[in-house]
Design an enzyme around this catalytic site. Sequence first.
Site, mmCIF file in Angstrom:
data_model
loop_
_atom_site.group_PDB
_atom_site.id
_atom_site.type_symbol
_atom_site.label_atom_id
_atom_site.label_comp_id
_atom_site.label_asym_id
_atom_site.label_seq_id
_atom_site.Cartn_x
_atom_site.Cartn_y
_atom_site.Cartn_z
ATOM 1 N N HIS A 1 0.884 -1.126 0.101
ATOM 2 C CA HIS A 1 -0.028 -0.176 -0.084
ATOM 3 C C HIS A 1 1.097 1.432 -0.037
ATOM 4 O O HIS A 1 0.484 2.259 -0.502
ATOM 5 C CB HIS A 1 -0.918 -0.433 1.460
ATOM 6 C CG HIS A 1 -1.555 1.179 1.685
ATOM 7 N ND1 HIS A 1 -1.728 2.352 1.033
ATOM 8 C CD2 HIS A 1 -3.107 1.206 1.013
ATOM 9 C CE1 HIS A 1 -2.686 3.816 1.822
ATOM 10 N NE2 HIS A 1 -3.810 2.207 1.537
ATOM 11 N N CYS A 2 2.276 1.406 0.917
ATOM 12 C CA CYS A 2 3.290 2.717 0.771
ATOM 13 C C CYS A 2 4.035 2.772 0.055
ATOM 14 O O CYS A 2 3.468 3.885 -1.001
ATOM 15 C CB CYS A 2 3.335 2.231 1.902
ATOM 16 S SG CYS A 2 2.541 1.885 3.624
ATOM 17 N N LEU A 3 4.821 2.484 -0.331
ATOM 18 C CA LEU A 3 6.053 2.506 -1.068
ATOM 19 C C LEU A 3 5.057 2.990 -2.873
ATOM 20 O O LEU A 3 5.638 3.393 -3.228
ATOM 21 C CB LEU A 3 7.319 1.507 -1.045
ATOM 22 C CG LEU A 3 7.975 1.106 0.154
ATOM 23 C CD1 LEU A 3 9.178 0.500 -0.823
ATOM 24 C CD2 LEU A 3 7.446 2.398 0.581
ATOM 25 N N VAL B 1 3.025 4.096 -4.115
ATOM 26 C CA VAL B 1 1.463 5.769 -3.876
ATOM 27 C C VAL B 1 2.404 6.373 -3.353
ATOM 28 O O VAL B 1 2.330 7.195 -3.825
ATOM 29 C CB VAL B 1 0.980 4.336 -2.722
ATOM 30 C CG1 VAL B 1 -0.721 5.335 -2.572
ATOM 31 C CG2 VAL B 1 -0.403 3.508 -3.335
ATOM 32 N N ASP B 2 2.946 6.591 -1.357
ATOM 33 C CA ASP B 2 2.899 7.715 -1.219
ATOM 34 C C ASP B 2 3.827 8.448 -1.596
ATOM 35 O O ASP B 2 3.609 10.116 -1.592
ATOM 36 C CB ASP B 2 3.541 7.372 0.948
ATOM 37 C CG ASP B 2 2.115 6.390 0.878
ATOM 38 O OD1 ASP B 2 1.277 6.279 0.937
ATOM 39 O OD2 ASP B 2 2.942 5.521 2.418
#
Length: 416
Positions: free
Chosen positions: A256-258, A260-261
């Site tokens: 979910h993080c790398l 997207v963020d």
Amino acid sequence: MTIGIMGLGYVGLPLAVAFAEEGHCVVALDTDARKIEALRERRSYVEDIPSERLAAVADRIEPTRHAQPLARCDAVLICVPTPLTPNREPDLGPLVSATRALSGVLQSGQLVVIESTTYPGTTRETVAPILEESGLLAGRDFHLAFSPERVDPGRTDYTLRTTPKIVGGLTEACADRAVALYDFVCDHIVRVSTPDAAELSKLLENIFRSVNIALVNEMALLADRMGIDIWEVVDAAATKPYGFMRFDPGPGMGGHCLPVDPFYLSWRAREFDMTAEFIELAGKVNQNMPYHCVARIERVLNDAAKPVRGSRIAIFGVSYKAGVGDLRESPALKIIEVLSGLGADIVYHDPHVPELSEFSLRNVSADEALDGADLAVIVTAHPGVDHDGIVERAPRALDLRGVTRRQADVRSTVQL
Ligand SMILES: NC(=O)c1ccc[n+]([C@@H]2O[C@H](COP(=O)([O-])OP(=O)(O)OC[C@H]3O[C@@H](n4cnc5c(N)ncnc54)[C@H](O)[C@@H]3O)[C@@H](O)[C@H]2O)c1
């Protein structure tokens, strides 16, 4: 205390359990009826939280789909998703709707903390005004802070308690309240001066990883052309005791993080007449990796005079990282999609992922996957899977994670 948690996913559920284990009552609000149902049945759906651990404190956790019970909470933590829109811009929809629901029941004296990853300015410019629609003033009538989540699914050496927690309050009093709250579940709190600094610190952590992964991935592409083994190079460089931090190449970034963020920040940077070049470049390199892997697969098959069309390709590991079943943004999905489009016959083995419904595929045993396979591809190397054995038994193999590189009789093509 009574603590409200909005969003009971990978971030919210471990927090709910941690506060309940400290003896607090938790109002657990999620819009997903299946999650509420699972919580009522004391069934965990997050791998890091065994159902027994949840069941032991379930009497103190009140699952709900309604905002009203939040009115009796001392503090409310918002842990909803912060995804990208289809054209890769921040989608604050879930955060705005959770904040609006809270605003409708907000009480004087409550503490609100945002845990969802987002760009600097969100807490002050987006969250505070919505909460103030309640008629209460942020920093005066209620406290507001940002505290980024650092959970790393599947990790066991650092826990919520032992990972330092960053807190930035709208005012000093807001930060005091938030620090006092997290003191119950974290050993070390790092206080920063504003929510904006806390928001940006989380993005810096993720962008640091994204850029370094992209760097080593680019090196892998170059090493491949030069005929140099990238794993040998990384192993050698990593012997330097200072000034070097190891990152391993791989089939691309997932989770979910790398993926997207970083784009939350590059989007925000444009408002300040800046182009965040490192972020964009790293995104481009990492997004290209699954396509590079497909080209590598084509080469291995070509060397055996086989076309992709009609070849049976056994994929080992389809989740985005070892030891977890999370499929979000997994590079394996892109690899399977492209190979299927080229007419390959795909099978997969992943003990953490029972099915891939979008491809009408089900997990099969390693033996079944290898049966009749033209090529085995290790995309994600889960612990407990005998990768050396897979490489030995497959007619040919491509190891995208370098886990079989030390095997004596290496029949695999070890490079990316
Ligand atoms: N997963 C991680 O490893 C990780 C690590 C650090 C930070 N984060 C950040 O934390 C946030 C949450 O991530 P996650 O992985 O827990 O997501 P998730 O999808 O696992 O969980 C989010 C939950 O929020 C619920 N939800 C959506 N809209 C809601 C609403 N309006 N009200 C109440 N509930 C709502 C969803 O149903 C879901 O259960 C994101 O901003 C993410 O970037 C995630």
